[in-house]
Design a protein around this motif. Structure first.
Motif, short mmCIF file in Angstrom:
data_model
loop_
_atom_site.label_atom_id
_atom_site.label_comp_id
_atom_site.label_asym_id
_atom_site.label_seq_id
_atom_site.Cartn_x
_atom_site.Cartn_y
_atom_site.Cartn_z
N LYS A 247 -18.25 -63.36 -36.68
CA LYS A 247 -18.95 -64.03 -37.85
C LYS A 247 -17.12 -63.67 -39.04
O LYS A 247 -17.44 -64.29 -40.41
CB LYS A 247 -19.93 -63.14 -38.86
CG LYS A 247 -19.80 -63.90 -39.96
CD LYS A 247 -21.74 -63.59 -40.10
CE LYS A 247 -22.55 -63.98 -41.19
NZ LYS A 247 -21.88 -63.55 -42.53
N ASP A 248 -17.24 -61.91 -38.84
CA ASP A 248 -16.13 -61.86 -40.54
C ASP A 248 -14.85 -62.88 -40.22
O ASP A 248 -14.15 -63.16 -41.42
CB ASP A 248 -15.73 -60.06 -40.65
CG ASP A 248 -16.73 -59.17 -41.18
OD1 ASP A 248 -17.56 -59.38 -41.80
OD2 ASP A 248 -17.66 -59.00 -39.81
N LYS A 249 -14.29 -62.73 -38.78
CA LYS A 249 -12.75 -63.96 -38.25
C LYS A 249 -13.12 -64.89 -38.99
O LYS A 249 -12.37 -65.46 -39.77
CB LYS A 249 -12.34 -63.48 -37.35
CG LYS A 249 -11.38 -64.31 -36.28
CD LYS A 249 -10.96 -64.05 -35.30
CE LYS A 249 -9.88 -64.69 -34.47
NZ LYS A 249 -9.47 -64.37 -33.61
N GLU A 250 -14.11 -65.63 -38.93
CA GLU A 250 -14.43 -66.55 -39.01
C GLU A 250 -14.05 -67.28 -40.62
O GLU A 250 -13.92 -68.66 -40.85
CB GLU A 250 -14.88 -67.70 -38.05
CG GLU A 250 -16.13 -68.86 -38.53
CD GLU A 250 -14.58 -69.95 -38.32
OE1 GLU A 250 -14.51 -71.41 -38.56
OE2 GLU A 250 -13.61 -69.61 -36.99
N GLU A 251 -14.65 -65.87 -41.51
CA GLU A 251 -14.76 -66.92 -42.64
C GLU A 251 -14.06 -66.38 -43.24
O GLU A 251 -13.19 -67.40 -44.01
CB GLU A 251 -15.48 -65.28 -43.49
CG GLU A 251 -17.38 -65.58 -42.56
CD GLU A 251 -18.40 -64.87 -43.54
OE1 GLU A 251 -18.08 -63.53 -43.76
OE2 GLU A 251 -19.30 -64.77 -42.86
N ASN A 252 -12.68 -64.86 -42.27
CA ASN A 252 -11.55 -65.24 -43.55
C ASN A 252 -10.98 -66.46 -43.09
O ASN A 252 -10.45 -66.79 -43.47
CB ASN A 252 -10.66 -63.82 -42.80
CG ASN A 252 -9.17 -64.13 -43.18
OD1 ASN A 252 -9.13 -63.83 -44.32
ND2 ASN A 252 -8.68 -64.12 -42.01
N PHE A 253 -10.93 -67.01 -41.27
CA PHE A 253 -10.11 -68.34 -41.56
C PHE A 253 -10.54 -69.75 -42.03
O PHE A 253 -9.52 -70.09 -42.89
CB PHE A 253 -10.65 -68.68 -39.90
CG PHE A 253 -9.90 -70.03 -39.98
CD1 PHE A 253 -8.80 -70.60 -39.70
CD2 PHE A 253 -10.74 -71.22 -38.86
CE1 PHE A 253 -7.74 -71.26 -39.14
CE2 PHE A 253 -9.61 -72.05 -38.13
CZ PHE A 253 -8.45 -72.16 -38.75
N GLN A 254 -12.03 -69.91 -43.04
CA GLN A 254 -12.53 -70.43 -43.66
C GLN A 254 -11.93 -70.56 -45.07
O GLN A 254 -11.49 -71.31 -45.61
CB GLN A 254 -13.59 -70.48 -43.55
CG GLN A 254 -14.43 -71.20 -42.23
CD GLN A 254 -13.71 -72.49 -41.51
OE1 GLN A 254 -13.84 -73.50 -42.47
NE2 GLN A 254 -13.69 -72.48 -40.62
N ASP A 255 -11.95 -69.61 -45.39
CA ASP A 255 -11.00 -68.59 -46.57
C ASP A 255 -10.08 -69.30 -46.92
O ASP A 255 -9.03 -69.40 -47.38
CB ASP A 255 -11.67 -67.16 -46.91
CG ASP A 255 -12.75 -67.20 -47.32
OD1 ASP A 255 -14.00 -68.03 -47.72
OD2 ASP A 255 -13.40 -65.94 -47.65
N ILE A 256 -9.09 -69.11 -45.83
CA ILE A 256 -7.72 -69.39 -45.65
C ILE A 256 -7.28 -71.03 -45.70
O ILE A 256 -6.76 -70.69 -46.59
CB ILE A 256 -7.75 -68.47 -44.44
CG1 ILE A 256 -6.51 -67.39 -44.63
CG2 ILE A 256 -5.86 -69.21 -44.10
CD1 ILE A 256 -6.18 -66.10 -43.67
N LYS A 257 -7.96 -71.40 -45.25
CA LYS A 257 -8.18 -73.32 -45.33
C LYS A 257 -8.44 -73.58 -46.45
O LYS A 257 -7.70 -74.22 -47.25
CB LYS A 257 -8.88 -74.06 -44.37
CG LYS A 257 -8.25 -73.31 -42.48
CD LYS A 257 -9.30 -74.33 -41.65
CE LYS A 257 -10.69 -74.23 -41.35
NZ LYS A 257 -11.12 -75.04 -40.80
#
Length: 411
Positions: A247-257
């Protein structure tokens, strides 16, 4: 793991032995030689300790980059010394064999003694990378170059004859430490008389928060008449650290996009758009990262779905190995691919128009500049930022301006 550790230790001892031989040949004062040994040992212990403290949940830090720079500063010159003196030893042993078996020289006198001037040559040659690495850390990493490239295509739509594209790539904002230098680079981008700007990935090293101190700076990139577009790079997926949870990894990925949008770029995720100029148009296609040895999220067929074979195409794909393995002979005929990723290893020798060399060329067939196959081209940007080694030697940070021309020749 144990075998690798043993090999590493043996290699370090080998390098340290020959480096010490060079100093011992030139310097006879015992206290200086002992000081050299103590300093070398302390530096090695510091480097090993620093790397042992790397936190896989954090990723690259300033301490990591400092240690990497120190490692290169110490051991690249020592490797040069080792190569020179080892080469001399090969000659000395060969001469000793001849002296012993041909000239019947006693074993104790057969091998010639080490020559002082060879050690001087070794130390002199070692000074070149030593000074270059220091320069790369303090000046080279922000020595931005604008590189202009004209590419001719016989089937370029008439309205796009003379169309200019500015390309940046591999920002790695988490490595920056100088707002003045980055503002200067943004000014260089804005000074180019281009029609469109394309950003081919790696906005951060790992975490979206790395870009937060630089959002205002990159928002200074002016509006381009035909738009600002981007694709993701391998570092934008947060793959190189251990996350507390998916979940943390996915949230970071969405924030990077979201970061790309926050600096005014339209992120193309395995999709395309058309750039219209007058009665003509070209297809701009953006794929997610696709690398031979990295994440393969790019879907070329999905991105180019409904794009006609006869359409003129500009493709953004972060990793140039994608061009080598999928793009260059694809039946849809992708005219121009823009990539980055390699950084030219941030270390090499380049004389524009005549010569270029980097260790990157032993990993990537296309690693810096323009390459062609069957009338299709890939341009590999050398990167805007830096990663791991906090500097650049010979391969400078790049802002590319590509002009599309109608014709049959490359200028």
């Amino acid at each position: 793991m144990i075998i690798r550790f043993i090999i590493l230790c043996a290699l370090i001892l080998f390098i340290e032995f020959y480096s010490y031989q060079a100093f011992r040949t030139l310097i006879r004062l015992r206290w200086i030689l002992v000081s050299y040994q103590i300093i070398s040992l302390l530096l090695l212990v510091f480097i090993l300790y620093s790397f042992s403290q790397v936190d896989r949940s954090v990723g690259q830090t300033k301490q990591f980059m400092f240690t990497t720079g120190l490692l290169l500063l110490i051991y690249v010159p020592k490797i040069v010394i080792t190569l020179v003196l080892f080469g001399e030893d090969v000659f000395r042993i060969g001469a000793g064999i001849v002296n012993y078996f041909v000239y019947n020289t006693t074993a104790s006198n057969a091998i010639p003694s080490r020559r002082k001037f060879i050690s001087q040559i070794g130390l002199g040659l070692a000074a070149i990378p030593f000074l270059s690495i220091i320069y790369g850390i303090f000046e080279g990493k922000y020595n931005f170059k604008v590189i202009k490239q004209t590419i001719f295509f016989p089937d370029l739509p008439d309205a796009f004859d003379g169309f200019k594209i500015t390309q940046i790539s591999d920002v790695h904002s988490g490595s920056f430490d100088n707002h003045e230098k980055i503002n200067y680079a943004i000014d260089l981008i804005n000074e180019q008389e281009a029609d469109m700007i394309l950003f081919t990935g790696d906005i951060v090293n790992t975490h979206a928060t790395e870009m937060h101190p630089w959002l205002d700076t990159f928002n200074r990139i002016k509006a381009f008449k035909y738009g600002k577009f981007a694709v993701l790079g391998n570092h934008d997926y947060g793959e190189y650290v251990v996350w507390p949870s998916e979940k943390d990894k996915e949230e970071n990925f969405q924030d990077i996009k979201k970061l790309y949008g926050q600096i005014g770029f339209k992120l193309l995720l395995n999709e395309h758009t058309y750039i219209q100029k007058g009665a003509d148009k070209i297809a701009l296609i953006g794929v997610e990262n696709w690398g031979q040895n990295f994440k393969q999220a790019g879907d070329l067929n999905k991105a180019s779905q409904h794009v006609a074979q006869q359409d003129f195409k500009v493709l953004m794909s972060h990793d140039p190995s994608h061009w080598e393995y999928e793009i260059k002979e694809h039946p849809k005929n992708f005219h121009l691919t823009l990539s980055g990723h390699t950084h030219g290893m941030q270390f090499g020798i380049e004389i524009p128009g005549y010569f270029k060399w980097s260790l990157a060329q032993y990993i990537y067939k296309q690693w810096a500049g323009l390459y062609e196959n069957l009338g299709r081209y890939v341009y590999v940007n050398r990167g805007f930022g830096f990663h791991a080694y906090p500097g650049r030697v010979g391969i400078m940070p790049e802002i590319t301006v590509i002009e599309l021309k109608k014709g049959n020749n490359v200028a």
